[in-house]
Design a protein around this motif. Structure first.
Motif, PDB file in Angstrom:
ATOM      1  N   LEU A 152       0.838  -1.199   0.000  1.00  0.00           N
ATOM      2  CA  LEU A 152       0.000   0.000   0.000  1.00  0.00           C
ATOM      3  C   LEU A 152       0.873   1.249   0.000  1.00  0.00           C
ATOM      4  O   LEU A 152       0.659   2.173  -0.775  1.00  0.00           O
ATOM      5  N   LYS A 153       1.893   1.261   0.842  1.00  0.00           N
ATOM      6  CA  LYS A 153       2.781   2.408   0.985  1.00  0.00           C
ATOM      7  C   LYS A 153       3.633   2.639  -0.257  1.00  0.00           C
ATOM      8  O   LYS A 153       3.775   3.756  -0.721  1.00  0.00           O
ATOM      9  N   SER A 154       4.219   1.576  -0.788  1.00  0.00           N
ATOM     10  CA  SER A 154       5.198   1.732  -1.862  1.00  0.00           C
ATOM     11  C   SER A 154       4.597   1.754  -3.258  1.00  0.00           C
ATOM     12  O   SER A 154       5.213   2.246  -4.189  1.00  0.00           O
ATOM     13  N   GLY A 155       3.411   1.184  -3.402  1.00  0.00           N
ATOM     14  CA  GLY A 155       2.819   1.089  -4.722  1.00  0.00           C
ATOM     15  C   GLY A 155       3.350  -0.098  -5.508  1.00  0.00           C
ATOM     16  O   GLY A 155       2.925  -0.350  -6.618  1.00  0.00           O
ATOM     17  N   THR A 177      -7.466   4.475  -5.634  1.00  0.00           N
ATOM     18  CA  THR A 177      -8.158   3.769  -4.556  1.00  0.00           C
ATOM     19  C   THR A 177      -7.439   4.002  -3.231  1.00  0.00           C
ATOM     20  O   THR A 177      -8.072   4.260  -2.208  1.00  0.00           O
ATOM     21  N   VAL A 178      -6.107   3.953  -3.243  1.00  0.00           N
ATOM     22  CA  VAL A 178      -5.332   4.211  -2.023  1.00  0.00           C
ATOM     23  C   VAL A 178      -5.607   5.625  -1.529  1.00  0.00           C
ATOM     24  O   VAL A 178      -5.827   5.847  -0.336  1.00  0.00           O
ATOM     25  N   PHE A 196      -8.771   5.691   0.263  1.00  0.00           N
ATOM     26  CA  PHE A 196      -8.652   5.046   1.569  1.00  0.00           C
ATOM     27  C   PHE A 196      -8.113   6.000   2.630  1.00  0.00           C
ATOM     28  O   PHE A 196      -8.487   5.909   3.789  1.00  0.00           O
ATOM     29  N   ILE A 197      -7.176   6.886   2.232  1.00  0.00           N
ATOM     30  CA  ILE A 197      -6.488   7.710   3.221  1.00  0.00           C
ATOM     31  C   ILE A 197      -6.966   9.156   3.287  1.00  0.00           C
ATOM     32  O   ILE A 197      -6.490   9.919   4.106  1.00  0.00           O
ATOM     33  N   THR A 198      -7.923   9.535   2.433  1.00  0.00           N
ATOM     34  CA  THR A 198      -8.456  10.907   2.442  1.00  0.00           C
ATOM     35  C   THR A 198      -9.704  10.974   3.328  1.00  0.00           C
ATOM     36  O   THR A 198     -10.667  10.249   3.086  1.00  0.00           O
ATOM     37  N   PRO A 199      -9.663  11.824   4.370  1.00  0.00           N
ATOM     38  CA  PRO A 199     -10.839  11.933   5.242  1.00  0.00           C
ATOM     39  C   PRO A 199     -12.085  12.354   4.476  1.00  0.00           C
ATOM     40  O   PRO A 199     -12.038  13.234   3.625  1.00  0.00           O
ATOM     41  N   LEU A 230     -11.799   6.127   4.777  1.00  0.00           N
ATOM     42  CA  LEU A 230     -12.446   4.816   4.695  1.00  0.00           C
ATOM     43  C   LEU A 230     -11.543   3.748   5.310  1.00  0.00           C
ATOM     44  O   LEU A 230     -10.429   3.535   4.849  1.00  0.00           O
ATOM     45  N   GLY A 231     -12.008   3.106   6.340  1.00  0.00           N
ATOM     46  CA  GLY A 231     -11.276   1.987   6.913  1.00  0.00           C
ATOM     47  C   GLY A 231     -10.099   2.327   7.796  1.00  0.00           C
ATOM     48  O   GLY A 231      -9.421   1.434   8.295  1.00  0.00           O
TER      49      GLY A 231
END
Length: 109
Positions: free
Chosen positions: A5-8, A17-18, A21-24, A35-36
């Protein structure tokens, strides 16, 4: 999974999609949660840890922790079993806080 997830690399999810996942997501009272994931501002264990405001992560019931500071490209995971010998064990919270502070201090040097 977290490193992918971190490195791609070894992608499980596309970049868009990542980011989702990390955007409020707005919750009507502010930026909300991604999300999640949890966000640093909602987690007391990260107070004073040196994590940026864009850090995202998860705290598991059994004591696991997974946090990713997106700005600093720093990821750490803590695997524990706080439910042994009893699920009433709350000492994990102090331990998580200690680990967050020590790991980010080492990373920032």
């Amino acid at each position: 999974w977290a490193l992918a997830l971190k490195s791609g690399r070894g992608r499980i999810f596309e970049g868009d999609t990542v980011r989702r996942f990390i955007t409020p997501a707005p919750d009507g009272q502010g930026p909300g949660r991604p999300l999640g994931f949890n966000v640093k501002r909602l987690q007391v264990i990260l107070d004073g840890s040196g994590f940026s405001e864009n850090a995202v992560g998860h705290l598991g019931y059994t004591g696991t922790s997974l946090w990713w500071d997106v700005e600093k490209n720093f990821l750490w995971a803590l695997l524990t079993n706080r439910v042994h010998p009893s699920a009433r064990n709350q000492g994990i919270n102090d331990f998580r806080r200690l680990m967050a502070r020590r790991l980010t201090a080492a990373w920032n040097h």
